[in-house]
Design a protein around this motif. Structure first.
Motif, short mmCIF file in Angstrom:
data_model
loop_
_atom_site.label_atom_id
_atom_site.label_comp_id
_atom_site.label_asym_id
_atom_site.label_seq_id
_atom_site.Cartn_x
_atom_site.Cartn_y
_atom_site.Cartn_z
N ARG A 134 0.84 -1.20 0.00
CA ARG A 134 0.00 0.00 0.00
C ARG A 134 0.87 1.24 0.00
NH1 ARG A 134 -4.58 1.65 4.57
NH2 ARG A 134 -5.04 3.72 3.74
N ASP A 135 0.46 2.22 -0.79
CA ASP A 135 1.08 3.54 -0.78
C ASP A 135 -0.05 4.55 -0.70
OD1 ASP A 135 2.57 5.80 -1.02
OD2 ASP A 135 3.36 5.38 -3.02
N ASN A 136 -0.29 5.09 0.48
CA ASN A 136 -1.45 5.94 0.75
C ASN A 136 -2.74 5.18 0.39
OD1 ASN A 136 0.00 8.21 1.74
ND2 ASN A 136 0.60 8.69 -0.37
N ALA A 162 -3.47 3.89 -2.58
CA ALA A 162 -3.25 3.09 -3.79
C ALA A 162 -2.56 1.78 -3.44
CB ALA A 162 -2.39 3.87 -4.80
N THR A 174 0.18 -1.00 -4.47
CA THR A 174 1.38 -1.13 -5.28
C THR A 174 1.57 -2.60 -5.59
OG1 THR A 174 2.84 -1.34 -3.34
CG2 THR A 174 2.45 0.88 -4.20
N HIS A 195 4.18 -5.09 -7.21
CA HIS A 195 5.59 -5.14 -7.57
C HIS A 195 5.93 -6.52 -8.10
CE1 HIS A 195 10.07 -4.60 -6.21
NE2 HIS A 195 9.92 -4.59 -7.52
N VAL A 245 7.01 -1.59 -10.62
CA VAL A 245 5.92 -1.33 -9.67
C VAL A 245 4.78 -0.60 -10.38
CG1 VAL A 245 5.25 -0.20 -7.52
CG2 VAL A 245 7.54 -1.15 -7.75
N HIS A 302 0.96 1.26 -9.70
CA HIS A 302 0.08 1.82 -8.69
C HIS A 302 -1.37 1.72 -9.19
CE1 HIS A 302 3.87 3.42 -7.23
NE2 HIS A 302 3.26 3.81 -6.12
#
Length: 309
Positions: free
Chosen positions: A34-36, A38, A40, A42, A47, A49
């Motif tokens: 997780r990125d905020n 979104a 991810t 990989h 990667v 999003h």
């Protein structure tokens, strides 16, 4: 990266409607984090999003790893998560369905428990297999007879097309190896198709046990849905696999089915066909449902002490 991903859940009211989302996203041999807000994804290519709120169903294939933070985000965004085999041709398990209301399951139950509506739905299913034919007045016995004749013709046509010898459909669920190559290939191909159907059914909040034509097992509705596509997907795949590699056909046929699922956009078609058969106009618009209590006259609010009444 959020250190406490579940502390600030997403506002469900602001989430995308189901029909505006990407219907199915498949990932394999990848790590999902997780990125905020979104996801991810990989893998060896890099990667990617993916906004979680724009996703309806995430299919996790072999070799996939998912972090706690990613699962928390998927739950907040109302995304179904289904663990599947390669390219979605096996169903193993699922998380909560995308539809947080009981609307789809109740619509299905209303049809199954009403003899007139159930027969109408069954006729609709058979009509999808017999394009151009009028089956609106046929009984279930007549529908089964017509379907039997159709399947016999289809098997013969593919036998003539591929040169694969065909006698009859014969298999023992308790002894897979006892069948001849074409029957083993058909069994393997159908099992893969059942996995796709199961994944779609649970992701939309339907009950896989409440079948229309089939009944008696926890996957009755899975068999109903899968039967709509066997003539197009699994039967030609099985005959092609046996024609190309007879001794290993039951292993290679899964790859044939996988390719046809992608080529025919089968997941999207299954969603559309399910909603049509269950007489639902569109996928659930209200992601957040209101919990209420059943009454013989009308539903009433929950969380209230009704002692005075």
């Amino acid at each position: 990266m959020s250190e406490n991903p579940s502390s600030t859940p997403l506002d469900r009211i602001a989430l995308s409607k189901v029909e505006e989302r990407i219907s199915f996203l498949y990932a394999e041999k990848a790590t999902i984090n997780r990125d905020n807000n979104a996801l991810t994804i990989h893998d060896y290519r890099g990667v990617a999003h993916v906004p979680a709120a724009d996703l309806a169903v995430l299919l996790l294939g072999p070799g996939t790893r998912v972090t706690y933070a990613a699962m928390a985000l998927l739950g907040d965004a109302g995304v179904s998560v289904v663990w599947v085999g390669e390219k979605g041709i096996r169903y193993y398990a699922h998380g909560r369905p995308l539809a947080k209301t009981s609307r789809n399951a109740m619509a299905q139950a209303a049809i199954v428990t009403n003899q007139r509506r159930r027969l109408f739905c069954a006729r609709q299913m058979y009509a999808m297999r017999f394009p151009g034919e009028d089956v609106s007045r046929l009984s279930m016995a007549q529908l089964r007879g017509r379907e039997g004749a159709r399947m016999k013709r289809i098997y013969s046509e593919h036998s003539a097309r591929t040169g694969v010898y065909w006698s009859r459909r014969s298999y023992n669920p308790a002894d897979f190896d006892a069948g001849d190559p074409i029957n083993r290939a058909l069994t393997a191909a159908n099992a893969a198709l059942y996995g796709v159907a199961h994944a779609v059914i649970v992701s939309l909040g339907f009950n896989p046990a409440l079948g229309i034509v089939h009944q008696g097992t926890d996957r009755a509705f899975v068999y109903d849905l899968a039967d709509l596509y066997k003539a197009e997907i699994t039967i030609p795949a099985a005959f092609d696999a046996v024609a190309g590699a007879q001794m290993d056909a039951d292993r290679y046929v899964r790859h044939f089915v996988r390719d046809k699922v992608v080529e025919k956009r089968l997941l999207q078609r299954m969603v559309k066909d399910l909603l049509f058969l269950m007489e639902i106009d569109s996928e659930a618009e209200n992601i957040e449902a209101e919990l209420r209590l059943w009454s013989d006259l009308e539903t009433v609010a929950s969380g209230i002490n009704w002692e005075e009444e």
